[in-house]
Design a protein around this motif. Structure first.
Motif, PDB file in Angstrom:
ATOM      1  N   PRO A   1       0.807  -1.233   0.000  1.00 16.55           N
ATOM      2  CA  PRO A   1       0.000   0.000   0.000  1.00 16.55           C
ATOM      3  C   PRO A   1       0.838   1.280   0.000  1.00 16.55           C
ATOM      4  CG  PRO A   1      -0.925  -1.589   1.526  1.00 16.55           C
ATOM      5  CD  PRO A   1       0.391  -2.155   1.074  1.00 16.55           C
ATOM      6  N   LYS A   2       1.955   1.285   0.719  1.00 18.88           N
ATOM      7  CA  LYS A   2       2.773   2.490   0.769  1.00 18.88           C
ATOM      8  C   LYS A   2       3.445   2.754  -0.572  1.00 18.88           C
ATOM      9  CE  LYS A   2       3.787   2.217   5.733  1.00 18.88           C
ATOM     10  NZ  LYS A   2       4.859   2.065   6.761  1.00 18.88           N
ATOM     11  N   LEU A   3       3.937   1.685  -1.199  1.00 19.01           N
ATOM     12  CA  LEU A   3       4.583   1.854  -2.499  1.00 19.01           C
ATOM     13  C   LEU A   3       3.569   2.211  -3.581  1.00 19.01           C
ATOM     14  CD1 LEU A   3       7.204  -1.034  -2.454  1.00 19.01           C
ATOM     15  CD2 LEU A   3       7.598   1.407  -2.175  1.00 19.01           C
ATOM     16  N   ILE A   4       2.356   1.655  -3.468  1.00 18.41           N
ATOM     17  CA  ILE A   4       1.305   1.993  -4.436  1.00 18.41           C
ATOM     18  C   ILE A   4       0.967   3.478  -4.336  1.00 18.41           C
ATOM     19  CG2 ILE A   4      -1.139   1.669  -4.989  1.00 18.41           C
ATOM     20  CD1 ILE A   4      -0.782  -1.267  -4.139  1.00 18.41           C
TER      21      ILE A   4
ATOM     22  N   LEU B   1       2.891   5.863  -3.232  1.00 18.65           N
ATOM     23  CA  LEU B   1       4.041   6.621  -3.739  1.00 18.65           C
ATOM     24  C   LEU B   1       4.068   6.586  -5.266  1.00 18.65           C
ATOM     25  CD1 LEU B   1       6.633   8.144  -2.945  1.00 18.65           C
ATOM     26  CD2 LEU B   1       7.828   5.951  -3.011  1.00 18.65           C
ATOM     27  N   ARG B   2       3.855   5.402  -5.838  1.00 19.08           N
ATOM     28  CA  ARG B   2       3.831   5.264  -7.292  1.00 19.08           C
ATOM     29  C   ARG B   2       2.757   6.128  -7.920  1.00 19.08           C
ATOM     30  NH1 ARG B   2       1.053  -0.046  -9.266  1.00 19.08           N
ATOM     31  NH2 ARG B   2      -0.690   1.246  -8.552  1.00 19.08           N
ATOM     32  N   ASN B   3       1.547   6.072  -7.358  1.00 14.43           N
ATOM     33  CA  ASN B   3       0.426   6.799  -7.941  1.00 14.43           C
ATOM     34  C   ASN B   3       0.557   8.308  -7.776  1.00 14.43           C
ATOM     35  OD1 ASN B   3      -0.474   4.229  -8.392  1.00 14.43           O
ATOM     36  ND2 ASN B   3      -2.326   4.396  -7.143  1.00 14.43           N
ATOM     37  N   THR B   4       1.292   8.725  -6.748  1.00 14.12           N
ATOM     38  CA  THR B   4       1.462  10.163  -6.521  1.00 14.12           C
ATOM     39  C   THR B   4       2.589  10.741  -7.368  1.00 14.12           C
ATOM     40  OG1 THR B   4       0.674   9.926  -4.238  1.00 14.12           O
ATOM     41  CG2 THR B   4       1.934  11.926  -4.778  1.00 14.12           C
ATOM     42  N   LEU B   5       3.707  10.042  -7.406  1.00 13.97           N
ATOM     43  CA  LEU B   5       4.884  10.591  -8.083  1.00 13.97           C
ATOM     44  C   LEU B   5       4.929  10.285  -9.576  1.00 13.97           C
ATOM     45  CD1 LEU B   5       7.713   9.859  -5.483  1.00 13.97           C
ATOM     46  CD2 LEU B   5       6.215  11.844  -5.675  1.00 13.97           C
ATOM     47  N   GLY B   6       4.348   9.152  -9.964  1.00 18.60           N
ATOM     48  CA  GLY B   6       4.435   8.748 -11.365  1.00 18.60           C
ATOM     49  C   GLY B   6       4.017   9.808 -12.362  1.00 18.60           C
ATOM     50  N   PRO B   7       2.854  10.478 -12.165  1.00 20.72           N
ATOM     51  CA  PRO B   7       2.422  11.489 -13.139  1.00 20.72           C
ATOM     52  C   PRO B   7       3.407  12.644 -13.303  1.00 20.72           C
ATOM     53  CG  PRO B   7       0.594  10.827 -11.731  1.00 20.72           C
ATOM     54  CD  PRO B   7       1.829  10.219 -11.144  1.00 20.72           C
ATOM     55  N   TYR B   8       4.192  12.946 -12.261  1.00 22.13           N
ATOM     56  CA  TYR B   8       5.202  14.007 -12.374  1.00 22.13           C
ATOM     57  C   TYR B   8       6.455  13.495 -13.094  1.00 22.13           C
ATOM     58  CZ  TYR B   8       2.383  16.502  -8.918  1.00 22.13           C
ATOM     59  OH  TYR B   8       1.364  17.136  -8.261  1.00 22.13           O
ATOM     60  N   VAL B   9       6.878  12.305 -12.695  1.00 20.04           N
ATOM     61  CA  VAL B   9       8.144  11.778 -13.203  1.00 20.04           C
ATOM     62  C   VAL B   9       8.067  11.494 -14.697  1.00 20.04           C
ATOM     63  CG1 VAL B   9       9.763   9.845 -13.025  1.00 20.04           C
ATOM     64  CG2 VAL B   9       8.785  10.845 -10.963  1.00 20.04           C
TER      65      VAL B   9
END
Length: 568
Positions: A379-382, A384-392
């Protein structure tokens, strides 16, 4: 002057009579190929183009009807260009748009677009049976290929001189024949590998996947987009294939087995969860797969070499499994041809693994990391992925770093003169720009060169920059010596190509080279800064090179790299 080669885009010197005549007292053929999937037909085609005698054993009488691979990139298309069929196979392909990761509520987590790799081709979505049918049809023209469909490999015995193979024909009758060398291209369950007693190392993921093939009958929103639906409970791979075909890959949940999807009705129930029903598509079939991360420590056993899935298995996320097998076959075939013609010692076959493994390992690691984006369940990595991915995903150069490209098409240990390094051209694939023949007609580089070895001199006739021994050594292998000039250059009496875009000039200058030698696979075998002699059979295998991956080792490291690259 140099002219484009008609027909199959190969130089006349590369099309010869079979090197071993049928009925020879010593050998029935130079090479036996076991397995006639994409790797087998690629290897057979290269050998057929060289006039090398080949016996192919394929246990299935007909082409496998289901699609497995979904895509080909510019390197693979360059190989088909070498066969003269790239424009033919493209008729049944669609240009790939992007890779997109989404959540079920429609949020885009991550998107990777395909960039121009400089090899003269794009990335394509395919329908594998149609593509295979064309490359098989092309191979039929070569008289030196003895194709035996429905014949099963049953065993072999090696000795100092070659290999005696036993097989069964379509009636079940046993027979045997003798060859100098064997190429095992018979897939993940390879009988040749088992006969050698070789075992793969690695692991198989416990998760089982239902893979459904269908044909679109009615458009649904964005059905032409390749989407990885990223969900901790049930991720789905949603793939538009070519010619209106489509694929879904859906993992089985805990407690589910293959038997739970033994009817079309049960398969449709799973698709309806995705909003797809009988009004949208027609089912063509389904199967079950497990994802493997396995490889052989040694691909070669005396006179036998294993390639493709027979030597290494990777997950499907990046579409690199079949393509890696095709590239293995290209690498192996021109070396087998040199051995068959007595031009290079058999030790050159040791360089097949050393050259190909670096790229296969890189693709496998890349595939693992792309899989993390799909299958993450922490859950924590999900979050992080969902929050940062659109920026990266908007960072400059990210697609080039995460997807295969010209810079990753290289090796460090193999058949070269010298040691490949970051600042030299050795072991690198040359780009393919458009160039002019001196007749004033524009061509892609490979179409103008044809097949074989080439020595390119930048503003220099290579003969004037090489010793007589170096010239004769490369000419013995059939090399043609060519001068590369700019469009404003004076006329030259030497074989010349006009690099009007400056692409070749920039590439050679980047690596400090005035003279480079190209192998049949368009990799640089020698260059003037590191030496222009023909490499010994084993190249630089006596040296070691440590490969450093550009990809993170695990998802947490990937998450750290996302945080580190966030825009300020």
């Amino acid at each position: 002057m140099i002219h484009p080669v008609p027909g199959q885009n190969r130089t006349p010197s590369m099309t010869q009579e079979p090197t071993t005549s049928p009925g020879s007292p010593d050998f029935d053929a130079d090479v036996a190929i076991v397995g006639y999937g994409p790797a087998g037909v690629t290897a057979a085609t290269y050998l057929g183009m060289q006039g090398v005698s080949v016996i192919v054993l394929e246990k299935d009488a007909d082409l496998y009807s289901r699609a497995r691979a979904v895509t080909v990139n510019d390197w693979t298309m360059r190989i088909f260009q070498d066969f003269g069929i790239d424009e033919i196979v493209k008729r049944d392909m669609d240009v790939a748009r992007a890779l997109t990761w989404k959540t079920y509520d429609g949020k885009v987590i991550f998107r990777l677009g395909f960039t121009d790799g400089g090899l003269g081709h794009a990335e394509y979505m395919i329908y594998q049976p149609d593509m295979e049918r064309e490359i098989r049809r092309n191979a039929e023209q070569f008289d030196s290929i003895d194709l035996r469909l429905g014949h099963t490999f049953t065993g072999m015995t090696q000795d100092a001189g070659g290999v005696t193979i036993t097989a069964q024909d379509t009636d079940g009758a046993d027979y045997r024949f003798r060859v100098r060398n064997v190429l095992g291209t018979d897939g993940g369950s390879s009988s040749v590998r088992k006969e050698l007693g070789f075992n793969m190392i690695g692991k198989t993921r416990p998760r089982r996947w239902l893979v459904i093939d269908g044909e679109i009958t009615k458009w649904w929103p964005e059905c032409n987009e390749l989407v990885f639906w990223s969900d901790p409970e049930r991720p789905v791979v949603d793939i538009p294939l070519a010619k209106g075909n489509h694929r879904w890959e859906i993992p089985l949940q805990e407690g589910e087995t293959d038997a739970d999807f033994d009817t079309e009705e049960k398969v449709w129930a799973r698709l309806k969860m995705l909003g797809i029903d009988e009004s949208n598509a027609r089912l063509k079939g389904w199967a079950f797969y497990s994802h493997h991360l396995r490889h052989l420590e040694a691909w070669r056993g005396r006179h036998v070499t294993l390639i493709g899935d027979a030597a290494h298995l990777m997950p499907p996320w990046a579409g690199q499994g079949m393509q890696s097998a095709i590239r293995d076959a290209q690498n192996a075939a021109w070396k087998y041809a040199l051995v068959a013609k007595g031009l290079v010692a058999e030790d050159i076959l040791d360089t097949i693994q050393s050259e190909r493994w670096q790229h296969v390992a890189l693709m496998t690691e890349m595939t693992k990391q792309l899989g993390f984006l799909i299958e993450a369940d922490d859950p924590k990595l999900i979050k992080l992925r969902n929050t940062l991915g659109p920026y990266v995903m908007h960072l400059p150069g990210l697609s080039k770093k995460m997807l295969p490209n010209t810079d990753t098409n290289r090796f460090e240990v193999g058949w070269v003169t010298g040691l490949p390094k970051k600042d030299n051209a050795l072991g690198r694939m040359i780009p393919q720009p458009e160039v002019y023949a001196t007749t004033g007609i524009i061509h892609r580089l490979d179409d103008l060169l044809g097949q074989g070895f080439f020595v390119l001199g930048l503003d220099t006739d290579p003969r004037e920059a090489m010793t007589p021994e170096q010239v004769s050594g490369w000419e013995r292998l059939g090399a043609r010596l060519i001068t590369v000039v700019a469009s404003a250059a004076a006329r030259s009496d030497a074989d010349t190509i006009v690099d009007h875009t400056g692409t070749l000039r920039r590439w050679m200058t980047k690596y400090g080279a005035k003279i480079i030698v190209l192998r049949p696979d368009r990799f640089v075998a020698a260059a003037d800064p590191t030496g222009l002699d023909v490499p010994p059979a084993r190249g630089n295998l006596e040296f070691t090179a440590k490969h450093t991956s550009v990809f993170p080792k695990n998802l947490r490291e990937f998450a750290r790299s996302l945080r580190a690259n966030l825009p300020v």
